[in-house]
Design a protein around this motif. Structure first.
Motif, PDB file in Angstrom:
ATOM      1  N   TRP A   1      54.894 -11.976  40.707  1.00 55.37           N
ATOM      2  CA  TRP A   1      53.763 -11.037  40.710  1.00 55.37           C
ATOM      3  C   TRP A   1      53.252 -10.790  42.125  1.00 55.37           C
ATOM      4  O   TRP A   1      52.890  -9.662  42.466  1.00 55.37           O
ATOM      5  CB  TRP A   1      52.652 -11.569  39.820  1.00 55.37           C
ATOM      6  CG  TRP A   1      52.966 -11.438  38.355  1.00 55.37           C
ATOM      7  CD1 TRP A   1      53.946 -10.665  37.792  1.00 55.37           C
ATOM      8  CD2 TRP A   1      52.304 -12.088  37.270  1.00 55.37           C
ATOM      9  NE1 TRP A   1      53.937 -10.797  36.427  1.00 55.37           N
ATOM     10  CE2 TRP A   1      52.949 -11.652  36.070  1.00 55.37           C
ATOM     11  CE3 TRP A   1      51.248 -12.987  37.180  1.00 55.37           C
ATOM     12  CZ2 TRP A   1      52.544 -12.096  34.808  1.00 55.37           C
ATOM     13  CZ3 TRP A   1      50.850 -13.426  35.925  1.00 55.37           C
ATOM     14  CH2 TRP A   1      51.494 -12.981  34.756  1.00 55.37           C
TER      15      TRP A   1
ATOM     16  N   PHE B   1      55.463  -8.204  43.751  1.00 52.51           N
ATOM     17  CA  PHE B   1      55.160  -6.841  43.322  1.00 52.51           C
ATOM     18  C   PHE B   1      53.806  -6.376  43.862  1.00 52.51           C
ATOM     19  O   PHE B   1      53.633  -5.197  44.193  1.00 52.51           O
ATOM     20  CB  PHE B   1      55.183  -6.745  41.800  1.00 52.51           C
ATOM     21  CG  PHE B   1      56.573  -6.729  41.219  1.00 52.51           C
ATOM     22  CD1 PHE B   1      57.404  -5.632  41.409  1.00 52.51           C
ATOM     23  CD2 PHE B   1      57.061  -7.801  40.492  1.00 52.51           C
ATOM     24  CE1 PHE B   1      58.685  -5.599  40.881  1.00 52.51           C
ATOM     25  CE2 PHE B   1      58.337  -7.778  39.953  1.00 52.51           C
ATOM     26  CZ  PHE B   1      59.155  -6.684  40.153  1.00 52.51           C
TER      27      PHE B   1
ATOM     28  N   TRP C   1      53.282  -0.962  42.725  1.00 58.16           N
ATOM     29  CA  TRP C   1      53.905  -1.459  41.491  1.00 58.16           C
ATOM     30  C   TRP C   1      52.921  -2.399  40.793  1.00 58.16           C
ATOM     31  O   TRP C   1      53.064  -3.614  40.855  1.00 58.16           O
ATOM     32  CB  TRP C   1      55.203  -2.185  41.814  1.00 58.16           C
ATOM     33  CG  TRP C   1      56.085  -2.477  40.638  1.00 58.16           C
ATOM     34  CD1 TRP C   1      55.768  -3.153  39.507  1.00 58.16           C
ATOM     35  CD2 TRP C   1      57.472  -2.112  40.507  1.00 58.16           C
ATOM     36  NE1 TRP C   1      56.842  -3.247  38.665  1.00 58.16           N
ATOM     37  CE2 TRP C   1      57.912  -2.608  39.261  1.00 58.16           C
ATOM     38  CE3 TRP C   1      58.362  -1.429  41.328  1.00 58.16           C
ATOM     39  CZ2 TRP C   1      59.227  -2.447  38.815  1.00 58.16           C
ATOM     40  CZ3 TRP C   1      59.659  -1.269  40.878  1.00 58.16           C
ATOM     41  CH2 TRP C   1      60.094  -1.768  39.642  1.00 58.16           C
TER      42      TRP C   1
ATOM     43  N   ASN D   1      56.449  -7.150  33.667  1.00 57.07           N
ATOM     44  CA  ASN D   1      56.412  -6.709  35.067  1.00 57.07           C
ATOM     45  C   ASN D   1      56.665  -5.215  35.214  1.00 57.07           C
ATOM     46  O   ASN D   1      57.490  -4.786  36.018  1.00 57.07           O
ATOM     47  CB  ASN D   1      57.438  -7.497  35.881  1.00 57.07           C
ATOM     48  CG  ASN D   1      57.235  -8.983  35.765  1.00 57.07           C
ATOM     49  OD1 ASN D   1      56.113  -9.465  35.596  1.00 57.07           O
ATOM     50  ND2 ASN D   1      58.312  -9.745  35.847  1.00 57.07           N
TER      51      ASN D   1
END
Length: 300
Positions: free
Chosen positions: A36, A39, A50, A254
């Motif tokens: 995470w 991203f 993102w 995700n």
């Protein structure tokens, strides 16, 4: 209308009692946190915003999938360095054991001993493997993986392989290495992640050529991907021709949009409701041997 209601309506309209998603991510908490964070920073290779749409606890994410009607799913784990895969396999085995509906997932990396821990995972009941050529930065033709591919070919266990050059290219991504791998191991059961984004046509060719090559829909056809890597319009008829070889994948949690958007994106390209039933459930149910025993166990 809530997202749960919109997905329920989608399922009703197309005669889907449930969904099977072959490309979902559940990982050890510290690994997921790092994914995470990657991203969040837009990743040095991604170059675009993102947001993670389903950033919540593990239990909440499992409950979210079930609310969407996803009866079976995977825990795609993948190493980015040596001495990581066996540990991930152990965690994934425990996660599957405590999570009804999770198809036990395993992975590997080109390193000494990979054949031994892959054999152990197979003996333990692994039903799907993940190979991430881009993140792992390895060629599938690495000699250290020769025994691994042989074991997986003999076991006829599916391997989800991120081998296309999207959403970010890697040193060894693209259709060339996979074409050579399949020449050497023509009976491998491969699921090409992301429909092979952006080399869609090349991977459609491989799915047509090899009996046991499939593709998953992860992120394909969504507005997010179509903006930069549109699926070629002249290749759309081939989706109908390959309807028995395409499987629902999402990349949950995700993803930078709603889960429903993946489904409505498939709806836009689907030739008919039968195609959606095959892609969103029946093909995966057949490939993974999901039978009444599995459904009864999942029910409690």
């Amino acid at each position: 209308m809530s997202e749960v209601d919109r997905i329920a309506r989608f399922r009703r309209e197309h005669g889907l009692d449930a969904l099977v998603d072959v490309h979902t991510h559940f990982m050890p908490a510290n690994v997921m946190d790092k994914v995470w964070a990657y991203f969040d920073s837009a990743g040095p290779l991604l170059g675009r915003h993102w947001p993670i749409s389903y950033r919540s606890s593990e239990d909440e994410r499992v409950a979210q999938l079930r609310a969407f009607g996803v009866r079976f799913f995977t825990s795609m784990v993948y190493p980015h360095k040596p001495d990581m895969a066996a540990w991930l396999n152990s965690w994934a085995a425990g996660f599957a054991a405590r999570t009804p509906g999770c198809l036990r997932t395993a992975t590997f990396y080109p390193e000494p001993g990979a054949d031994a821990y892959v054999a152990s995972a197979l003996d333990g009941g692994a039903r799907v493997f993940k190979s991430h050529v881009q993140v792992g930065d390895y060629t599938p033709l690495d000699p250290l993986l020769a025994e691994v591919w042989g074991l997986l070919e003999d076991a006829a266990v599916p391997i989800v392989v991120h081998c296309g050059s999207g959403p970010a290219p890697g040193t060894h991504t693209g259709p060339g290495p996979m074409a050579e791998l399949l020449r050497r191991y023509p009976q491998l059961t491969v699921i090409v992640a992301h429909m092979g984004l952006p080399e869609y046509v090349d991977f459609l060719d491989l799915a047509e050529k090899y009996e046991r090559v499939h593709l998953d829909t992860t992120m394909a056809f969504t507005d997010f991907v179509e903006e930069d890597s549109p699926f070629p319009r002249d290749a759309l008829p081939r989706l109908d021709d390959l309807r028995s070889k395409i499987l629902l994948g999402s990349d949950f949690p995700n993803i930078p949009y709603s889960y429903f958007h993946q489904l409505e994106s498939l709806e836009r390209v689907a030739p008919d409701s039968g195609w959606l039933r095959a892609v969103c459930h029946d093909n995966a149910a057949a490939l993974f041997g999901i039978d009444q025993r599995d459904r009864s166990s999942d029910a409690g």
